[in-house]
Scaffold this active site. Sequence first.
Site, PDB file in Angstrom:
ATOM      1  N   GLU A 274      53.592  -4.009 -34.846  1.00 52.24           N
ATOM      2  CA  GLU A 274      53.131  -3.624 -33.372  1.00 52.24           C
ATOM      3  C   GLU A 274      51.999  -2.763 -33.577  1.00 52.24           C
ATOM      4  OE1 GLU A 274      54.403  -5.404 -31.482  1.00 52.24           O
ATOM      5  OE2 GLU A 274      55.840  -6.368 -32.232  1.00 52.24           O
ATOM      6  N   HIS A 277      48.949  -4.689 -33.492  1.00 55.18           N
ATOM      7  CA  HIS A 277      48.533  -5.169 -32.069  1.00 55.18           C
ATOM      8  C   HIS A 277      47.951  -3.985 -31.316  1.00 55.18           C
ATOM      9  CE1 HIS A 277      50.190  -8.903 -31.961  1.00 55.18           C
ATOM     10  NE2 HIS A 277      51.387  -8.689 -32.155  1.00 55.18           N
ATOM     11  N   GLU A 301      47.427 -11.914 -32.816  1.00 52.83           N
ATOM     12  CA  GLU A 301      48.524 -11.778 -33.952  1.00 52.83           C
ATOM     13  C   GLU A 301      47.763 -11.667 -35.206  1.00 52.83           C
ATOM     14  OE1 GLU A 301      52.684 -12.462 -34.946  1.00 52.83           O
ATOM     15  OE2 GLU A 301      51.566 -12.074 -33.143  1.00 52.83           O
TER      16      GLU A 301
END
Length: 509
Positions: A274, A277, A301
């Site tokens: 995460e 991201h 991704e």
Amino acid sequence: ETKLLEETSTSYKSLLSKLKTITQLQRVQAVLEYDKLVFMPPAASAERGNQLAALAGLVHEKTTDEALKKLIQQSIQDSEISEDKDAKRLLELEKRAFDENERVSADLAAKAAKLGSAAYTAWVEAREKDDFPAFAPVLQECFETAMEISAAKRGDADIKLYSQMLDEYEIGMPEERIEQVFGQIEDALVPLIQKVLQAPYQPSTEPMRGKFDIDVQKQLGKEIVTTLGFDVDLGRIDVSVHPFTNSFSPKDVRITSRYREDEWYQGLAAMIHEGGHAMYEQNIGTSATRLDSALSMGTHESQSLFWERHVGLSLPFWKWALPKWQEKFPSEFDGVTPQEVYEAVNVVSPSLIRVEADELTYPLHVIMRYRIERDVIEGNMEVSKIAQRWKDDMKSLLNVEVPNDKEGCLQDVHWSALAFGYFPTYLLGSATAAQLCHYCKKDIPEFDELVAKGEFSSIKEWLIKKIHVHGKRYASLDELLEAEVGERLNPHYFIQYLTEKYTGIYRLD
């Protein structure tokens, strides 16, 4: 000195103002969604639904407003004599989005929204009862409605319906291109996985197990993800059932993870994933328009997987990180070496469940789902046959016996959310991450030494320059890679990375 279009066109200036209002309303939606998943008392669920519905109505009104259409048309005329490349690209994106939106009738959009919510409930129930036949008619409706929407959006464009669906998530990557990339990956991985599973040397997962205080895990995770480059002053770290990232602007990007007391790696992996991201979202431009948003799901991704795999699953990373874990959990990590942790976190064992799969078998989970949804959409398979096809494919691709549908075709939420064309982006992200890492190491030859010292800033800067700052300025991931690293997506780097890595770990030489 190029004059900006907003300085010369009053239409474009008005358009920008309207578009930014829409962006801010969408960010408000995101805040409510985040709160719903992280902080909201469960009893407030129905009221939150009403709040979100009210906002969705407002956003829909603004995005389909005739005045917006006129401003787009007028701005496109004004832009013909302009050199403002950003404005031209934004107008191209907005015109396309408006046209597609306009082609979907209000009735059809409402039907899809209602179906999405009903299908989710039906899916949860079918999964609990392991009853695919009960879910199949609802799933059939999900396929048909999604196909109806995509057919409307496509208009008279000469592309396959499934390519139109893929384009929602992976702009500019038609089915033929994905088939080409996935075919190469499948051909290389199926035999490699069998070699790995039959190898005489099988690494131990002992370092993964023990008792690990969750508060200490959180603290370590935070220290690691902020050292990698997540700016916690421009975001938050919370806990949720499923880890996710949400951005309300580059100044407020939040990540969540989840933890278990008997296993420490899942919590850390989710945090790093995460965090990858979030770094993308924190370093995107600040215009608050579509131009400064992520290019595609595959691009997104690639950022999470670059950090999670090419950094977090590497041996140099564990030379740096293991002492931190040894300091906090001395008895659990007593005498454990970086090599042992590296092998443990990279163990290959074919699993029934996609989200629990290791990086070597994961691609085949994706390829299988992609082929099934494509075959249904192209009329080559009936929805009722999905459960059996799933069992056959798991056996042929991964040699895994599927005992029931709960751990088979009912495991993922995506199809009940009408998200067809989403699965392929996971694997495009994996292949892109490997290609980026290859070129990053060419530009930063001391990559491994830096990682082993816990110095990540030059790697992060490289990704910002090559990926983050461009937002949606390129037409596709292929175009971005061609311009920034010199060749479009090439699965060779992913195959080479996996082959070299697992040949080493499993001593296949």
